[in-house]
Design a protein around this motif. Structure first.
Motif, short mmCIF file in Angstrom:
data_model
loop_
_atom_site.label_atom_id
_atom_site.label_comp_id
_atom_site.label_asym_id
_atom_site.label_seq_id
_atom_site.Cartn_x
_atom_site.Cartn_y
_atom_site.Cartn_z
N UNK A 107 0.85 -1.19 0.00
CA UNK A 107 0.00 0.00 0.00
C UNK A 107 0.89 1.24 0.00
N UNK A 108 0.55 2.19 -0.81
CA UNK A 108 1.31 3.44 -0.85
C UNK A 108 1.01 4.25 0.40
N UNK A 109 2.04 4.86 0.97
CA UNK A 109 1.85 5.70 2.15
C UNK A 109 1.31 7.05 1.72
N UNK A 110 0.28 7.57 2.39
CA UNK A 110 -0.30 8.86 1.99
C UNK A 110 0.70 10.01 2.13
N UNK A 111 0.44 11.08 1.43
CA UNK A 111 1.26 12.28 1.55
C UNK A 111 1.23 12.79 2.99
N UNK A 112 2.36 13.30 3.43
CA UNK A 112 2.43 13.86 4.78
C UNK A 112 2.93 12.90 5.83
N UNK A 113 3.24 11.65 5.41
CA UNK A 113 3.73 10.64 6.35
C UNK A 113 5.02 10.03 5.84
N UNK A 114 5.78 9.45 6.75
CA UNK A 114 7.01 8.74 6.39
C UNK A 114 7.17 7.50 7.26
N UNK A 115 7.88 6.49 6.73
CA UNK A 115 8.07 5.23 7.43
C UNK A 115 9.47 5.16 8.02
N UNK A 116 9.54 4.74 9.28
CA UNK A 116 10.83 4.51 9.94
C UNK A 116 10.66 3.30 10.86
N UNK A 117 11.34 3.28 11.98
CA UNK A 117 11.20 2.18 12.93
C UNK A 117 11.27 2.72 14.35
N UNK A 118 10.77 1.92 15.29
CA UNK A 118 10.77 2.34 16.69
C UNK A 118 12.19 2.31 17.26
N UNK A 119 12.42 3.17 18.23
CA UNK A 119 13.69 3.20 18.95
C UNK A 119 13.40 3.49 20.42
N UNK A 142 12.01 -4.73 24.03
CA UNK A 142 11.32 -5.26 22.85
C UNK A 142 11.55 -4.39 21.62
N UNK A 143 11.39 -3.09 21.76
CA UNK A 143 11.47 -2.24 20.57
C UNK A 143 12.90 -1.98 20.12
N UNK A 144 13.88 -2.29 20.97
CA UNK A 144 15.27 -2.09 20.57
C UNK A 144 15.95 -3.39 20.12
N UNK A 145 15.29 -4.52 20.31
CA UNK A 145 15.91 -5.80 19.96
C UNK A 145 15.16 -6.58 18.88
N UNK A 146 13.95 -6.12 18.51
CA UNK A 146 13.16 -6.87 17.54
C UNK A 146 12.66 -5.92 16.45
N UNK A 147 12.27 -6.50 15.33
CA UNK A 147 11.88 -5.70 14.17
C UNK A 147 10.61 -4.90 14.45
N UNK A 148 10.55 -3.70 13.89
CA UNK A 148 9.39 -2.84 14.08
C UNK A 148 9.21 -1.94 12.87
N UNK A 149 8.03 -1.33 12.80
CA UNK A 149 7.74 -0.32 11.78
C UNK A 149 7.01 0.83 12.47
N UNK A 150 7.41 2.03 12.14
CA UNK A 150 6.79 3.24 12.70
C UNK A 150 6.42 4.17 11.56
N UNK A 151 5.22 4.73 11.61
CA UNK A 151 4.82 5.77 10.68
C UNK A 151 4.74 7.09 11.45
N UNK A 152 5.41 8.09 10.91
CA UNK A 152 5.42 9.42 11.52
C UNK A 152 4.87 10.45 10.53
N UNK A 153 4.42 11.56 11.06
CA UNK A 153 4.11 12.70 10.19
C UNK A 153 5.43 13.28 9.71
#
Length: 240
Positions: A107-119, A142-153
């Motif tokens: 799925x395409x991410x909408x305008x105004x958002x970006x994908x990163x990961x938790x830290x 958990x969030x520093x040792x395992x895979x994650x996805x974060x969406x931010x503005x």
């Protein structure tokens, strides 16, 4: 039953065997992670020997995650004649869903958002989003040792995320209420699934049987229900 440590050169072969018998594999965890295996309920006493062995180097309780209900029941039944049972179920059995590579439709991410990961800096916001927050140290681990996805503005405000659990399942999906009409949950879970597949891992998620919303979400995103359920249990023991 004799107990011995698995040598590093045996890991790959053991991983292959456990993958073939996924419904019967378990995970034992506290502040560290180990994997056990039980072929059938009749071998539950052997599994208990392994759990007793694992408990030597940790503090109670141990959390036993996975395995079939039949094996869990066998562990409990073995202690019916005792005044107290060291094994206690933590929740109702969970439905297991898997998402195969061919079923992942980007799925395409909408305008105004970006994908990163938790830290680590996201520990507090992730913890506050949970109905059962848990220890801050556990969330950070958990969030520093395992895979994650974060969406931010675009200005860096976290609005949606999902992270892999210690036992391999993906979960803790959260989308901030004001952003729930943007399909961000679907983008997060499909992106995280892709990350697991590229890492050579099985993609699976756990859903409560009475959670119709979560069931519909996973099925709408290509997940397929597996023909077994997932059990969780505590092992409470005395430190000697």
């Amino acid at each position: 039953m004799a107990v011995r440590e698995v040598l590093p050169e045996e890991y790959d072969e053991l991983d292959q065997k456990l993958e073939k018998e996924l419904p019967l594999s378990i995970c034992i965890r506290e502040t560290w992670l180990s994997v056990g295996f039980c072929k059938d309920p009749e071998f539950a006493p052997n599994l208990e020997t392994l759990i007793q062995f694992a408990s030597r180097n940790t503090s109670p309780p141990l959390y036993i995650v996975g395995c079939t209900s039949e094996v869990m029941d066998a562990l409990v039944c073995a202690h019916q004649s005792m005044n107290s049972c060291p094994f206690r179920r933590m929740s109702a059995d969970l439905i297991v869903y898997t998402l195969r590579n061919k079923n992942i439709v980007p799925r395409a991410i909408p305008d105004g958002f970006k994908i990163s990961e938790l830290s680590e800096i996201h520990t507090d916001i992730v913890r506050k989003s949970r109905s059962y927050a848990g220890k801050k140290e556990s969330i950070t681990y958990q969030i520093t040792n395992f895979l994650s996805v974060l969406i931010e503005t675009d200005d860096g405000h976290p609005v949606a995320w999902e992270v892999q659990h210690e036992f391999g399942a993906i979960g803790m999906l959260h989308v901030e209420p004001e952003y729930r009409r943007n399909k961000l949950g679907s983008i997060v879970t499909r992106t995280l699934a892709n990350k697991l597949i590229k890492d050579g891992q099985l993609v699976f998620a756990l859903v409560e049987e009475n959670n119709g919303t979560s069931i519909a979400f996973h099925e709408n995103n290509g997940y397929v229900r597996l023909p077994f359920k997932f059990s969780c249990m505590e092992f409470i023991f005395l430190i000697k």
